[in-house]
Enzyme design. Sequence first.
Site, PDB file in Angstrom:
ATOM      1  N   LYS A 163       0.866  -1.174   0.000  1.00 37.72           N
ATOM      2  CA  LYS A 163       0.000   0.000   0.000  1.00 37.72           C
ATOM      3  C   LYS A 163       0.908   1.231   0.000  1.00 37.72           C
ATOM      4  CE  LYS A 163      -3.796   2.061   2.706  1.00 37.72           C
ATOM      5  NZ  LYS A 163      -4.687   1.901   3.875  1.00 37.72           N
ATOM      6  N   SER A 183      -9.684   1.971   3.012  1.00 35.86           N
ATOM      7  CA  SER A 183      -8.822   2.736   2.136  1.00 35.86           C
ATOM      8  C   SER A 183      -7.807   1.873   1.378  1.00 35.86           C
ATOM      9  CB  SER A 183      -8.067   3.778   2.961  1.00 35.86           C
ATOM     10  OG  SER A 183      -7.202   3.143   3.895  1.00 35.86           O
ATOM     11  N   SER A 196      -9.909  -0.446   7.222  1.00 36.79           N
ATOM     12  CA  SER A 196      -9.340  -0.351   5.871  1.00 36.79           C
ATOM     13  C   SER A 196      -8.625  -1.574   5.326  1.00 36.79           C
ATOM     14  CB  SER A 196      -8.408   0.849   5.790  1.00 36.79           C
ATOM     15  OG  SER A 196      -9.174   2.003   5.616  1.00 36.79           O
TER      16      SER A 196
HETATM   17  N1  GLN Z   1     -13.162   4.331   6.587  1.00 31.34           N
HETATM   18  C1  GLN Z   1     -12.540   4.758   7.802  1.00 31.34           C
HETATM   19  C2  GLN Z   1     -12.133   6.202   7.664  1.00 31.34           C
HETATM   20  O1  GLN Z   1     -12.451   6.773   6.689  1.00 31.34           O
HETATM   21  C3  GLN Z   1     -11.369   3.879   8.123  1.00 31.34           C
HETATM   22  C4  GLN Z   1     -10.171   4.150   7.298  1.00 31.34           C
HETATM   23  C5  GLN Z   1      -9.004   3.305   7.670  1.00 31.34           C
HETATM   24  O2  GLN Z   1      -9.139   2.251   8.302  1.00 31.34           O
HETATM   25  N2  GLN Z   1      -7.820   3.754   7.283  1.00 31.34           N
HETATM   26  O3  GLN Z   1     -11.504   6.775   8.483  1.00 31.34           O
END
Ligand code: GLN
Length: 484
Positions: free
Chosen positions: A76, A151, A175
Amino acid sequence: MHHKSIRQHADSLRQGEYSSVELTRSFLQRIKQYDGQLNSFITVSEEQALASAKAADERLAAGDASLLTGIPFAHKDIFCTDGVRTSCGSRMLDNFIAPYNAAVVDRLAEAGIVNLGKTNMDEFAMGSSSETSFYGAVRNPWNTDCVPGGSSGGSAAAVAAGLAVAASGTDTGGSIRQPAALCGISGLKPTYGRVSRWGMIAFASSLDQGGPMARSAEDVAILLQAMAGFDARDSTSAQRDVDDYVSPLQDSLQGLKIGLPKEYFSAGLDAQLQASIMQAIDEYKRLGAEIVEISLPNTALAVPTYYVVAPAECSSNLARFDGVRYGHRCEDPADLEDLYKRSRAEGFGDEVKRRIMIGTYALSAGYYDAYYLKAQQIRHLISDDFRKAFEQVDVIMGPTTPTTTFGLGEKTNDPVTMYLSDVYTIAVNLAGLPAMSIPVAPVDGKPVGLQLIGNYFNEARLLNIAHGFQQVTDWHQQMPAQFN
Ligand code: GLN
């Protein structure tokens, strides 16, 4: 070749069926052929990948290889990689080349893994759909009009489409698990502190945790074995021995106690998705598990609590991007204040700005007690719910997400609906627990994820439970026809 697991590739590499250089070339070729449809990579580091593949072949020939030596992988784009751009999906870091590797990158490199490149993601890991990236939205290989989740959507899409054998992700509120669920692969968020955060660009430091994403639980276990461990450079890293994640995979599930939280099967959960989850639970019953209904009474407080804690920590972490030290700098600033303001206004996208504003407000004098302090108190209540549940059961199961994948653009104008994509995953981060998502029966051709939540540092048991299911089902081996 792109269907195989890590162990299958490791065997083939040892038997000389193909070399790591040949394997790496075939994956690079697939990325060229297919990634135009998915946008799952931000950077493909072909030259470095081929050099590591060559070194892997030498290690294999010398008999000094691990299971991961020569395996094509993708990181990532939140993990710093020496010499290869690390953008975090943001214009702010479009020109950033880290002078060092993240701990996770180094550990996997030491095991001999081949990094194909850096995967696309929501900007600074803020999102649930991988649509907020400066490099454009990622598409779901099962339906390219739909999102892959976020994400870590680039990692999930790349693995699901067979553009990498496995990938790394990070999970602050879901995420790793949510995109794994939406793309039909397996993903693990380890216990907070199990995997070093050093060199992983910070979003919300008390919640962020890196982990592996792959087709099967066995591949995830092999990867975690290499990723986990104490790191003195991360002050929240756990000083605790790493368990053997691979040998216990085969252990029997007879007598396993599975807790089903009634709050995870309430209104808001798609009926067909629920049926698919219950079908998976029935499979566990056949494997000898016992089902216990449990309650996690503070579940409804998780999303609001997270949206105080995460923005507060992000507003502090992202203060370092000021146009001075590194990252985007505006043209011809009039003075220092103009430099800060315009560099940040130009460098960050809307969602990141929204979070910084919420976080700055929540932390400001006079509001700290009402918001951040209160949120920290609720975190204790949420952790306590889990502590009580684990007095009764070995694992908690439920859906990873309330719905299957949704259309591109469908939720971008409604942040709160987007935030609710993580209703079932966020409490786990607030409590710091380990959790996985594994694929179960799809609904209308769209993947569904079963979430497995374990007790602290019990990744070995969690992986064993996931693997047991994958021994009697083949959802984790399915590939979208278009990329097969
Ligand atoms: N969807 C969540 C957010 O927008 C979690 C994102 C994540 O785990 N990096 O913060």
